[in-house]
Design an enzyme around this catalytic site. Structure first.
Site, short mmCIF file in Angstrom:
data_model
loop_
_atom_site.label_atom_id
_atom_site.label_comp_id
_atom_site.label_asym_id
_atom_site.label_seq_id
_atom_site.Cartn_x
_atom_site.Cartn_y
_atom_site.Cartn_z
N ASP A 47 0.85 -1.20 0.00
CA ASP A 47 0.00 0.00 0.00
C ASP A 47 0.88 1.25 0.00
OD1 ASP A 47 -2.80 1.20 0.47
OD2 ASP A 47 -1.53 2.20 1.95
N LYS A 81 -2.25 6.33 -4.27
CA LYS A 81 -3.39 7.21 -3.95
C LYS A 81 -3.19 8.61 -4.51
CE LYS A 81 -3.65 4.74 0.46
NZ LYS A 81 -2.30 4.63 1.02
N HIS A 114 -7.44 9.66 -2.19
CA HIS A 114 -6.94 9.52 -0.81
C HIS A 114 -7.93 10.07 0.22
CE1 HIS A 114 -2.78 9.20 1.30
NE2 HIS A 114 -3.72 8.98 2.17
N1 LIG Z 1 -5.75 5.98 3.37
C1 LIG Z 1 -5.31 6.67 4.40
O1 LIG Z 1 -5.71 7.81 4.63
C2 LIG Z 1 -4.35 6.05 5.33
C3 LIG Z 1 -3.68 4.90 4.96
N2 LIG Z 1 -2.78 4.31 5.81
C4 LIG Z 1 -2.11 3.08 5.34
O2 LIG Z 1 -2.26 2.06 6.32
C5 LIG Z 1 -0.99 1.62 6.76
C6 LIG Z 1 -1.01 1.15 8.19
O3 LIG Z 1 -1.41 2.16 9.08
P1 LIG Z 1 -0.42 2.94 10.07
O4 LIG Z 1 -1.09 4.20 10.44
O5 LIG Z 1 0.93 2.98 9.47
O6 LIG Z 1 -0.40 2.11 11.41
P2 LIG Z 1 -0.41 0.57 11.90
O7 LIG Z 1 -1.64 0.43 12.72
O8 LIG Z 1 -0.15 -0.35 10.79
O9 LIG Z 1 0.82 0.59 12.90
C7 LIG Z 1 2.13 0.76 12.45
C8 LIG Z 1 3.05 0.89 13.65
O10 LIG Z 1 3.04 -0.32 14.40
C9 LIG Z 1 4.37 -0.80 14.56
N3 LIG Z 1 4.33 -2.27 14.41
C10 LIG Z 1 4.14 -2.97 13.25
N4 LIG Z 1 4.16 -4.29 13.49
C11 LIG Z 1 4.38 -4.43 14.82
C12 LIG Z 1 4.52 -5.56 15.66
N5 LIG Z 1 4.44 -6.80 15.20
N6 LIG Z 1 4.74 -5.32 17.01
C13 LIG Z 1 4.83 -4.08 17.48
N7 LIG Z 1 4.72 -2.97 16.72
C14 LIG Z 1 4.49 -3.14 15.40
C15 LIG Z 1 5.18 -0.13 13.46
O11 LIG Z 1 6.52 0.05 13.86
P3 LIG Z 1 7.77 -0.57 13.03
O12 LIG Z 1 7.69 -0.06 11.64
O13 LIG Z 1 8.94 -0.04 13.79
O14 LIG Z 1 7.63 -2.07 13.14
C16 LIG Z 1 4.47 1.20 13.31
O15 LIG Z 1 4.94 2.14 14.25
C17 LIG Z 1 -0.10 2.85 6.51
O16 LIG Z 1 1.26 2.56 6.60
C18 LIG Z 1 -0.61 3.28 5.16
O17 LIG Z 1 -0.08 2.46 4.13
C19 LIG Z 1 -2.58 4.81 7.06
C20 LIG Z 1 -3.19 5.97 7.48
C21 LIG Z 1 -4.12 6.69 6.64
O1 LIG Z 2 -2.45 8.21 4.60
C1 LIG Z 2 -2.32 9.12 5.39
C2 LIG Z 2 -1.31 9.12 6.43
O2 LIG Z 2 -1.31 10.28 7.25
C3 LIG Z 2 -1.52 11.47 6.63
C4 LIG Z 2 -1.25 12.66 7.49
O3 LIG Z 2 -2.33 12.94 8.33
C5 LIG Z 2 -2.91 11.39 6.13
O4 LIG Z 2 -3.22 12.54 5.45
C6 LIG Z 2 -3.14 10.29 5.22
O5 LIG Z 2 -4.45 9.91 5.20
#
Ligand SMILES: NC(=O)C1=CN([C@@H]2O[C@H](COP(=O)(O)OP(=O)(O)OC[C@H]3O[C@@H](n4cnc5c(N)ncnc54)[C@H](OP(=O)(O)O)[C@@H]3O)[C@@H](O)[C@H]2O)C=CC1
Ligand SMILES: O=C1CO[C@H](CO)[C@@H](O)[C@@H]1O
Length: 318
Positions: A47, A81, A114
């Protein structure tokens, strides 16, 4: 568990791997290795987003894994996105081409709007005025959607979808859509189970994709003392019951509801652990126990867009 259980079928027939790797906040300098490790471990779904500022490095990892014969392009499922500053219809093809060039790909499997809100066009992803407020644009996401459909027509992406759209906004898109959205990617975890939005989408053949499935513990605006899903007693006791980790329970919570899930990690052993979820399944009763944690606990509010007419989370039930 059968291989089939690892995919979700879209309304256009495309199979999407139900578990993918997130890349938000995966820094240049670490995301190359993370994507290489993920592909070696078995991930086929990555993603991405232009906003994340790391698509060139993600693309390098993908290219290297294809060139070294580990995977073929058609084995991979790559999402990107369209950012809020590119909603104007004449900018949509330009935007996807930037992502395609950065990723080194000829096509995407999925391209999402997005957010529903359009921001002022230009190179700054968060254009601000003198008061520090984001400057909005009045482009209607309906017109953006029509430009997204053309990307499918010309083969730049196999599917198109939405992200952070509420039920009313989805209905508006469906009312004009020649090509239906295949998914709505939204925040989804036990504190925000999204059951109503999930049921609404399912009835319209739209899948849900869960972002921040672990509660995004490193989100930049997190405050000390805020609830942490990984420490939630009910999740911990289920982890003990199933002899898995709390994170694996959270990932399975999405999979066992039929929701695509994209946890982010840049750490090889965590990337591997997050993928080691195919040897167990949560019971219906345990899914209900997890869903009882729902408290409308939204962690990604996109606060800078709150006054926008199209902000999805203001004055809306779901
Ligand atoms: N469409 C949108 O608006 C959005 C899309 N997204 C997408 O969704 C994805 C996931 O969401 P995100 O907000 O990143 O958060 P997550 O809920 O996936 O959490 C990620 C965090 O958890 C930690 N982590 C991962 N695996 C483990 C584990 N096994 N044990 C302990 N800690 C762990 C990671 O650290 P580390 O890397 O150090 O392991 C990181 O800090 C994003 O990366 C993005 O691709 C996210 C937000 C908004
Ligand atoms: O994917 C995302 C991760 O975080 C960004 C910062 O707020 C968001 O805008 C977005 O949705």
């Amino acid at each position: 568990m059968s291989q089939k259980s690892q995919f979700v079928k879209f309304n256009n027939g495309l199979l999407c791997p139900i578990l993918g790797l997130g890349t938000w906040q995966s820094k240049p300098g670490e995301v190359y290795q993370a994507v290489c490790d993920a592909i070696d471990i078995g991930y086929r779904h990555i993603d991405c987003a232009h906003l994340y500022g790391n698509e060139k490095e993600v693309g390098k990892a993908i290219q290297d894994k294809i060139l070294s014969g580990v995977v073929k392009r058609e084995d991979l499922f790559i999402t990107s996105k369209l950012w809020n500053t590119y909603h104007r219809p004449d900018l949509v093809e330009k935007a996807v081409n930037i992502s395609l060039t950065d990723l080194g790909l000829e096509y995407l499997d999925l391209y999402l709007i997005h957010w529903p809100m359009a921001y002022k066009e230009g190179n700054d992803p968060f254009p601000t005025n003198a008061d520090g407020k984001v400057i909005y644009s009045d482009v209607d996401y309906i017109d953006t959607w029509k430009a997204m459909e053309k990307l499918v027509d010309i083969g730049l992406t196999k599917s198109i979808g939405l992200s952070n759209f509420n039920s009313i906004q989805i209905e508006r898109v469906l009312n004009v859509a020649r090509i239906k959205p295949v998914t709505n990617q939204v925040e989804c975890h036990p504190y925000l189970s999204q059951q109503k939005l999930f049921d609404f989408c399912k009835a319209r053949e739209i899948t849900l994709t869960a972002y921040s499935p672990l509660g995004s513990p490193k989100r930049p605006w997190a405050k000390p003392g805020e609830p942490n899903l990984l420490e939630e007693p009910k999740i911990q006791s289920l982890a003990t019951k199933y002899k898995k980790s709390p994170v694996q329970i959270l990932i399975r919570y999405a999979i066992d509801r039929g929701i695509i899930v994209i946890p982010k990690s840049v750490n090889k052993s965590r990337i591997a652990n997050n993928f080691n979820v195919w040897d167990f399944k949560l019971s219906k009763e345990d899914i209900q126990i997890i869903s009882s944690l729902d408290c409308n606990g939204r962690l990604i509010p996109q606060a800078e867009g709150r006054e926008h007419k199209d902000h999805p989370f203001v004055n809306v039930e779901f």
